[in-house]
Structures are given as structure tokens and as C-alpha cells.
Design an enzyme around this catalytic site. Sequence first.
Site, PDB file in Angstrom:
ATOM      1  N   GLU A  56      26.375  -8.020  11.911  1.00  0.00           N
ATOM      2  CA  GLU A  56      27.487  -8.145  12.851  1.00  0.00           C
ATOM      3  C   GLU A  56      28.439  -6.953  12.754  1.00  0.00           C
ATOM      4  O   GLU A  56      28.899  -6.417  13.770  1.00  0.00           O
ATOM      5  CB  GLU A  56      28.261  -9.449  12.583  1.00  0.00           C
ATOM      6  CG  GLU A  56      27.430 -10.708  12.766  1.00  0.00           C
ATOM      7  CD  GLU A  56      26.756 -11.187  11.485  1.00  0.00           C
ATOM      8  OE1 GLU A  56      26.605 -12.414  11.332  1.00  0.00           O
ATOM      9  OE2 GLU A  56      26.393 -10.336  10.635  1.00  0.00           O
ATOM     10  N   ALA A 165     -13.966  -8.050  -9.149  1.00  0.00           N
ATOM     11  CA  ALA A 165     -14.114  -6.965 -10.128  1.00  0.00           C
ATOM     12  C   ALA A 165     -15.492  -7.088 -10.769  1.00  0.00           C
ATOM     13  O   ALA A 165     -16.095  -8.161 -10.783  1.00  0.00           O
ATOM     14  CB  ALA A 165     -13.029  -7.048 -11.198  1.00  0.00           C
ATOM     15  N   MET A 166     -15.949  -5.991 -11.321  1.00  0.00           N
ATOM     16  CA  MET A 166     -17.196  -6.042 -12.073  1.00  0.00           C
ATOM     17  C   MET A 166     -16.958  -6.818 -13.370  1.00  0.00           C
ATOM     18  O   MET A 166     -15.820  -7.063 -13.769  1.00  0.00           O
ATOM     19  CB  MET A 166     -17.686  -4.633 -12.382  1.00  0.00           C
ATOM     20  CG  MET A 166     -17.877  -3.756 -11.142  1.00  0.00           C
ATOM     21  SD  MET A 166     -18.895  -4.514  -9.845  1.00  0.00           S
ATOM     22  CE  MET A 166     -20.498  -4.556 -10.652  1.00  0.00           C
ATOM     23  N   LEU A 207       2.536  -0.771  -9.828  1.00  0.00           N
ATOM     24  CA  LEU A 207       3.133  -1.778  -8.937  1.00  0.00           C
ATOM     25  C   LEU A 207       4.455  -1.315  -8.331  1.00  0.00           C
ATOM     26  O   LEU A 207       5.400  -2.094  -8.181  1.00  0.00           O
ATOM     27  CB  LEU A 207       3.319  -3.119  -9.668  1.00  0.00           C
ATOM     28  CG  LEU A 207       2.042  -3.790 -10.181  1.00  0.00           C
ATOM     29  CD1 LEU A 207       2.355  -5.158 -10.786  1.00  0.00           C
ATOM     30  CD2 LEU A 207       1.005  -3.927  -9.076  1.00  0.00           C
TER      31      LEU A 207
END
Length: 372
Positions: A56, A165-166, A207
Site C-alpha cells: 500500500e 540415486a545409484m 543449498l
Amino acid sequence: MADTAFDTRMMARALQLAREGRYSAMPNPHVGCVLVRDGQVIGEGFTQPAGGNHAEVEALAAAGEARGATAYVTLEPCSHHGKTGPCTEALLAAGVVRVVAAMQDPNPQVAGSGLARLEAAGVAVECGLLQAEAESVIPGFVARMRRGRGRVRAKLAMSLDGRTAMASGESQWITGAAARRDVQRLRAMSCAVVTGVGTVLSDDCALTVRASELGLPAALATRAAARQPLRVVLDSRQQAPVRARIFSQDAPTLWCHDSAHTPITAAPSAFTQLLPLGCAGGGLDLQALFAELNRRQCNEILVESGPRLAGALLQLGLLDELIVYMAPTLLGSSARPLLALPLEAMADKVPLHLRDVRQVGEDWRFTAVPGA
């Protein structure tokens, strides 16, 4: 008599503006505001980073002079003092004569008091226009205000045969560059990013939000990367090496450990805090973790982890949304599964509601909500 079609168009524009703050307004809800006088838009604004102007006030500044105007705002104007003054008083001082709000603020500090203050001062007040759309713009804030826990989403990447994942833990990269850009944007919209020590040990993940990897216009990318989410590491016995990228000074980190375990007395850096938690169900107390994140005003919580943590959250009913990226590749039967869910019978299956399916580069993104 109010022009309903015009009001709807103006509120739709306010919602569009609100989305401009989705990467930078946290912990405040991102709000949009449009000021109109004599059928013409005279000012627009959206919530600035914490400590800055609310929508605002931004719109009033853009208008310069707003006497006799109508304000279309996506959330009830605040009426309390925080880091900034009440928006209700700014609107009244500017001479705004009508306020149309999409929704009442679920924050107990406001909860209708802003609209009541305006109405008591003689301002014409309406509330509820495009309310569902407004709530969908700030779902994490709404969830935290109503239940004491923000929106929790888990991001997972898998192969066509449902592997993440492996067997060795190697997982970089299952998906392509476009999907990874999409994840960067999810991360940028989050107040906190939660992971487990297994992911830290296998991926040495940072991250962080990186402007160059967002795929956004330069100004927006810079604004998004300027506010880094809180990184949360669940590590009951503090196995993560202190030189891990998760403890870099690029962003704050909360290192959670078992309160019964003697902690490392010194955090890796001034950007890392230690958080002792109790244990529950064979792991750290996730309910206590989310209570702490609520205290820290985390509206949007993104989980980027392996199958164990994501599965535990799903089993505890703490997961609001699954975002799964599927790559057109096969990892084989020895690779790790998407979720650690020890289900034995068809009656135990977990139903999901698909909310969205879209192609992201060469991969597909599925958004699903747990539910019966």
C-alpha cells in the site's frame, strides 16, 4: 454502484503485482496494491523485502497524491506497528475513500482489525473479491497463521523407473539443466530448506540460491539471491564435516542434533547455529523442528533430501506437497528408491492427488498432494 467487472480486473492486476514479491518479501506475505481514481490507475506497488515498504505504501508513493482513490489490495491492510507503520493509517492520511481487499488477514494481530479501522474512519470497505486466488498466492503464510506450521514441500528427482540415486549414493545429475533451474526458483521462494546429513555427506550440497542459475530477468534474480533461505541440517550425531559447503558463509544454517548427544561446542561459522532436538520415531523430533521454524516465521519450507526424511515426513502427515521431477532415463533395480516407505499391503498405499503436470526441458514435473 460498483463496477464488478472493473473491480475484478483491478484485483487481478493486484494479484499479478503480489507475485513480484514472491522471492524477496519473506517473512512478510507478498501483497499487491493498485490505486485507482476516476477509472484510471494512479499507483501500483508490491511488498518490498523485510523492513521495507508494504504494498500500500509503495502504491501511495507511486501515485504521489491519492485523495479520493480506491485501493485494491490482495490482503487486508495491517493495523499494527511492526518494522513499518500501519498501512491503514497511511491509506487514511492519503485520503483513500474506498478499499477493496481480496481476503482478511489470518494473522491474529490483524484478523479484521485493519478493515474495521478503515470502516470506522468512514472508508467504504469490501472484502472477499478473488479470495481463493489471493490465498493461493500466499499459501505458506496462510498455513502458518492458521495451524502454526508453514507449507512443507518435498522436492525429489527420479528416473523413469522411480530411482533417485545409484546404490553408492551417486545422484548428480538425474535431471537436466532446466529442472535444476526450476529447483533454484523453488528454493528462492522458500524461507527454509531442510535436508538430512546423508544428503550432505553424499552430495556436499550448498543449498543456496544462485542468481546466475535462476533463469530470471537480471533485476529479479539479483533480488531473489539477495535473500538466502535458512538451511536446516538434520544430523543427530553431527556427522557432517565442519568444512562442508552447507556451513559456508553464503547463507545461514541451523545444525540440528540429538539433545542427548554431546554437541560440537563451536559452530563452524557465525552463520551457523546449533539446535538440540529430542528424538521421536527413530530420528530427530520433526514436530519440534517445525515448531522452531514457525517461531522463526518460516512460511515456505522446502525439503531437499533423500528417501528417508521425505518418507518420514509423509508418514507423519507433515508433508503438504510433493514435487517430483522425472527424467527419461533408467537407473536400474539396484538404485535407491524415491521414498523410504515400509508398506506391505495394497491397503497401506498412500493416495495422492495430482495438482499439476508439466514438461521442464527434457524432464517432467509432477506436483501432488497427499490425501485420501
